[in-house]
Design a protein around this motif. Structure first.
Motif, PDB file in Angstrom:
ATOM      1  N   UNK A 117       0.868  -1.176   0.082  1.00 38.26           N
ATOM      2  CA  UNK A 117      -0.189  -0.003  -0.009  1.00 38.26           C
ATOM      3  C   UNK A 117       0.831   1.068   0.001  1.00 38.26           C
ATOM      4  N   UNK A 118       0.411   2.350  -0.658  1.00 38.53           N
ATOM      5  CA  UNK A 118       0.813   3.713  -0.188  1.00 38.53           C
ATOM      6  C   UNK A 118       0.257   4.476   0.981  1.00 38.53           C
ATOM      7  N   UNK A 119       1.273   4.807   1.679  1.00 39.58           N
ATOM      8  CA  UNK A 119       1.074   5.286   3.104  1.00 39.58           C
ATOM      9  C   UNK A 119       0.075   6.602   2.893  1.00 39.58           C
ATOM     10  N   UNK A 120       0.548   7.526   1.903  1.00 38.58           N
ATOM     11  CA  UNK A 120      -0.162   8.745   1.833  1.00 38.58           C
ATOM     12  C   UNK A 120      -0.419   8.728   0.120  1.00 38.58           C
ATOM     13  N   UNK A 121      -1.693   8.143  -0.029  1.00 34.62           N
ATOM     14  CA  UNK A 121      -1.710   7.865  -1.656  1.00 34.62           C
ATOM     15  C   UNK A 121      -1.659   9.278  -2.440  1.00 34.62           C
ATOM     16  N   UNK A 122      -2.532  10.385  -2.001  1.00 34.70           N
ATOM     17  CA  UNK A 122      -2.485  11.623  -2.896  1.00 34.70           C
ATOM     18  C   UNK A 122      -1.013  12.059  -3.020  1.00 34.70           C
ATOM     19  N   UNK A 123      -0.161  12.077  -2.010  1.00 33.44           N
ATOM     20  CA  UNK A 123       1.097  12.719  -2.033  1.00 33.44           C
ATOM     21  C   UNK A 123       1.901  11.548  -2.949  1.00 33.44           C
ATOM     22  N   UNK A 124       1.896  10.291  -2.807  1.00 38.29           N
ATOM     23  CA  UNK A 124       2.490   9.618  -3.428  1.00 38.29           C
ATOM     24  C   UNK A 124       2.038   9.387  -4.984  1.00 38.29           C
ATOM     25  N   UNK A 125       0.945   9.537  -5.164  1.00 38.73           N
ATOM     26  CA  UNK A 125       0.324   9.578  -6.704  1.00 38.73           C
ATOM     27  C   UNK A 125       0.843  10.638  -7.494  1.00 38.73           C
ATOM     28  N   UNK A 126       0.852  11.829  -6.580  1.00 38.31           N
ATOM     29  CA  UNK A 126       1.235  13.148  -7.498  1.00 38.31           C
ATOM     30  C   UNK A 126       2.944  12.802  -7.807  1.00 38.31           C
ATOM     31  N   UNK A 127       3.759  12.326  -6.639  1.00 37.22           N
ATOM     32  CA  UNK A 127       5.022  12.178  -6.865  1.00 37.22           C
ATOM     33  C   UNK A 127       5.234  11.185  -8.182  1.00 37.22           C
ATOM     34  N   UNK A 128       4.327  10.226  -8.267  1.00 38.10           N
ATOM     35  CA  UNK A 128       4.473   9.287  -9.436  1.00 38.10           C
ATOM     36  C   UNK A 128       4.307   9.960 -10.854  1.00 38.10           C
ATOM     37  N   UNK A 129       3.390  10.523 -10.746  1.00 37.50           N
ATOM     38  CA  UNK A 129       2.708  11.123 -12.143  1.00 37.50           C
ATOM     39  C   UNK A 129       3.431  12.505 -12.335  1.00 37.50           C
ATOM     40  N   UNK A 130       4.092  12.999 -11.313  1.00 39.85           N
ATOM     41  CA  UNK A 130       4.810  14.414 -11.883  1.00 39.85           C
ATOM     42  C   UNK A 130       4.038  15.431 -11.753  1.00 39.85           C
ATOM     43  N   UNK A 131       2.885  15.364 -10.588  1.00 39.77           N
ATOM     44  CA  UNK A 131       1.851  16.587 -10.391  1.00 39.77           C
ATOM     45  C   UNK A 131       2.461  17.211  -9.203  1.00 39.77           C
ATOM     46  N   UNK A 132       2.607  18.557  -9.241  1.00 39.93           N
ATOM     47  CA  UNK A 132       2.803  19.486  -8.292  1.00 39.93           C
ATOM     48  C   UNK A 132       1.435  20.381  -7.819  1.00 39.93           C
ATOM     49  N   UNK A 133       0.638  19.602  -6.707  1.00 44.27           N
ATOM     50  CA  UNK A 133      -0.661  20.176  -6.592  1.00 44.27           C
ATOM     51  C   UNK A 133      -0.739  21.313  -5.656  1.00 44.27           C
ATOM     52  N   UNK A 134      -1.620  22.254  -6.057  1.00 40.84           N
ATOM     53  CA  UNK A 134      -1.951  23.410  -4.914  1.00 40.84           C
ATOM     54  C   UNK A 134      -2.799  22.919  -4.147  1.00 40.84           C
ATOM     55  N   UNK A 135      -3.701  22.030  -4.376  1.00 38.05           N
ATOM     56  CA  UNK A 135      -4.762  21.420  -3.451  1.00 38.05           C
ATOM     57  C   UNK A 135      -4.639  20.065  -3.322  1.00 38.05           C
ATOM     58  N   UNK A 136      -4.556  19.582  -2.142  1.00 36.07           N
ATOM     59  CA  UNK A 136      -4.428  17.848  -1.702  1.00 36.07           C
ATOM     60  C   UNK A 136      -5.443  17.449  -0.828  1.00 36.07           C
ATOM     61  N   UNK A 137      -6.077  16.377  -0.881  1.00 37.97           N
ATOM     62  CA  UNK A 137      -6.854  15.940   0.046  1.00 37.97           C
ATOM     63  C   UNK A 137      -7.080  14.439   0.082  1.00 37.97           C
ATOM     64  N   UNK A 138      -7.187  13.973   1.225  1.00 33.18           N
ATOM     65  CA  UNK A 138      -7.303  12.285   1.182  1.00 33.18           C
ATOM     66  C   UNK A 138      -8.776  12.110   2.040  1.00 33.18           C
ATOM     67  N   UNK A 139      -9.580  11.503   1.391  1.00 33.75           N
ATOM     68  CA  UNK A 139     -11.090  11.066   1.950  1.00 33.75           C
ATOM     69  C   UNK A 139     -10.926   9.707   2.130  1.00 33.75           C
ATOM     70  N   UNK A 140     -11.229   9.569   3.265  1.00 33.62           N
ATOM     71  CA  UNK A 140     -11.014   7.791   3.748  1.00 33.62           C
ATOM     72  C   UNK A 140     -12.163   7.384   4.653  1.00 33.62           C
ATOM     73  N   UNK A 141     -13.341   7.501   4.031  1.00 31.67           N
ATOM     74  CA  UNK A 141     -14.536   6.716   4.662  1.00 31.67           C
ATOM     75  C   UNK A 141     -15.257   5.618   3.894  1.00 31.67           C
ATOM     76  N   UNK A 142     -14.369   5.038   3.032  1.00 27.10           N
ATOM     77  CA  UNK A 142     -15.004   4.055   2.246  1.00 27.10           C
ATOM     78  C   UNK A 142     -15.429   4.243   0.993  1.00 27.10           C
ATOM     79  N   UNK A 143     -16.679   3.429   0.672  1.00 29.08           N
ATOM     80  CA  UNK A 143     -17.442   3.611  -0.397  1.00 29.08           C
ATOM     81  C   UNK A 143     -17.873   5.003  -0.844  1.00 29.08           C
TER      82      UNK A 143
END
Length: 381
Positions: A57-83
């Motif tokens: 697993x990625x520990x912080x998906x929004x951050x690590x996905x940005x790194x992998x795809x070369x995205x430098x976001x101004x806004x970032x969020x991680x919503x984690x309550x399932x479906x």
């Protein structure tokens, strides 16, 4: 500002790493939007466990996905309550763009979890509540055992029958038959559902969602793009969170949907189709009651007397729902959101509802259905 691109890719078992599947899905959504990676300046993610490199697993998906795809976001969020998280992502993306925090936000839900499917207890290392040791004293197949208990309770209180629940599965399968995205497309009967094996009394196999590998991606943007999608707005929104475990609720036959739908406060008579979270047949029935479509306890007879197919008088889960597409990373929000957008853009080949302008979506989340999100999408007039 609008949803300018979206895509969903689902596999029973995806052979490469999850990050490869995610990139394929994002590429498809960007192509629909006529945008490039450099245009993305915001990212919101909800990713299932075991999703990326070598089933880790990625520990912080929004951050690590940005790194992998070369995205430098101004806004970032991680919503984690399932479906239902995917539904919340759209709402928060609209708000963030209106507040000038970003111009183009990438919303991601899904994961690669097929390697967990045969685990005896996929959440053995997770804590559902701080009081698990006191509440969960028996071995369980979560969340199946939980919903089986609800189905049994509903039956004892109101006389809801196995046949009535089976009708949900039959009508949703009818919707899936011509949906090219559906994994299960052969027609079924009530007898087929009732003759499928009992997994957890009283739920049968054909009443239970199948976990799969997959991602859904949605792009919200105020940029001028080549997108040909209809300008869809959020007509109403509500969410509700019940932190107490169901053992402490007044009754398990209710869900937080009673609050999220009240907060959305939308006239159901103006709705052209409903996309309701369908982890189990009983899940759909509970939401039908909790949004006010039918009085609590009377949903069984309601299902018998109405046509819930995409051709019917009350279209529900018009593409067959996740009961037939599969449930990516144990989360169905992306499935129902993609179907809503297909319907609103007249892109639902083979299962298109006529003259769709407003769709009511409702999602439930986490193992014990303690989170609910109601989202109504349509064209504001």
């Amino acid at each position: 500002m609008m949803i300018v691109g979206f895509a969903g890719k689902i596999f029973k078992k995806y052979e490469k790493d999850g990050i490869d599947l995610l990139k394929e899905t994002i590429d498809e959504a960007l192509d629909m939007a006529g945008l490039e990676y450099k245009d993305i300046d915001g990212i919101i993610a909800n990713v299932g466990r075991g999703s990326f490199h070598n089933n880790k697993s990625y520990f912080n998906p929004a951050d690590q996905i940005s790194e992998y795809l070369g995205i430098r976001p101004k806004y970032i969020d991680h919503i984690q309550y399932g479906g239902p998280s995917a539904l919340t992502m759209i709402y928060r993306a609209y708000k963030a763009i209106r507040a000038n925090e970003a111009e183009t936000i990438l919303c991601i839900q899904g994961g690669k979890i097929s390697h967990l499917r045969n685990s005896p207890n996929i959440k053995s290392d997770l804590v559902d509540t701080p009081f698990d040791d006191f509440i969960k004293v028996y071995d369980q197949m979560l969340p199946i055992s939980d919903y089986a208990m609800i189905a049994y309770r509903h039956s004892k209180l109101f006389g809801t029958t196995d046949q009535q629940r089976a009708l949900i599965a039959v009508m949703q399968r009818y919707n899936a038959m011509n949906n090219e995205k559906a994994m299960f497309r052969d027609p079924i009967t009530v007898e087929d559902v009732l003759s499928s094996r009992i997994v957890s009394e009283p739920l049968h196999l054909l009443e239970i969602v199948y976990p799969v590998d997959g991602f859904h991606v949605f792009i919200v943007s105020k940029k001028t793009s080549k997108s040909k999608l209809r300008s869809i707005d959020i007509l109403a929104y509500g969410e509700a969170h019940w932190p107490e475990p169901p053992a402490e609720w007044d009754d398990i036959i209710y869900t937080p949907t009673v609050e999220s739908s009240r907060r959305a406060s939308f006239n159901l008579e103006k709705v052209d189709a409903f996309e309701l979270y369908d982890s189990f047949t009983i899940t759909v029935m509970l939401q039908m009651e909790d949004i006010g479509m039918v009085e609590k306890g009377k949903v069984g007879k309601f299902v018998e007397s109405n046509d819930l197919t995409y051709k019917g008088n009350i279209p529900i889960n018009t593409g067959g729902g996740s009961l037939n597409t599969g449930q990516p990373a144990y989360m169905s929000g992306g499935v129902i959101l993609e179907e809503a957008l297909l319907q609103l853009n007249d892109m639902a080949k083979g299962h298109q509802v006529k003259e769709v302008n407003v769709i009511f979506l409702n999602g439930l989340g986490w193992w014990s259905r303690r989170h609910a999100v109601t989202l109504i999408l349509g064209e504001r007039k």
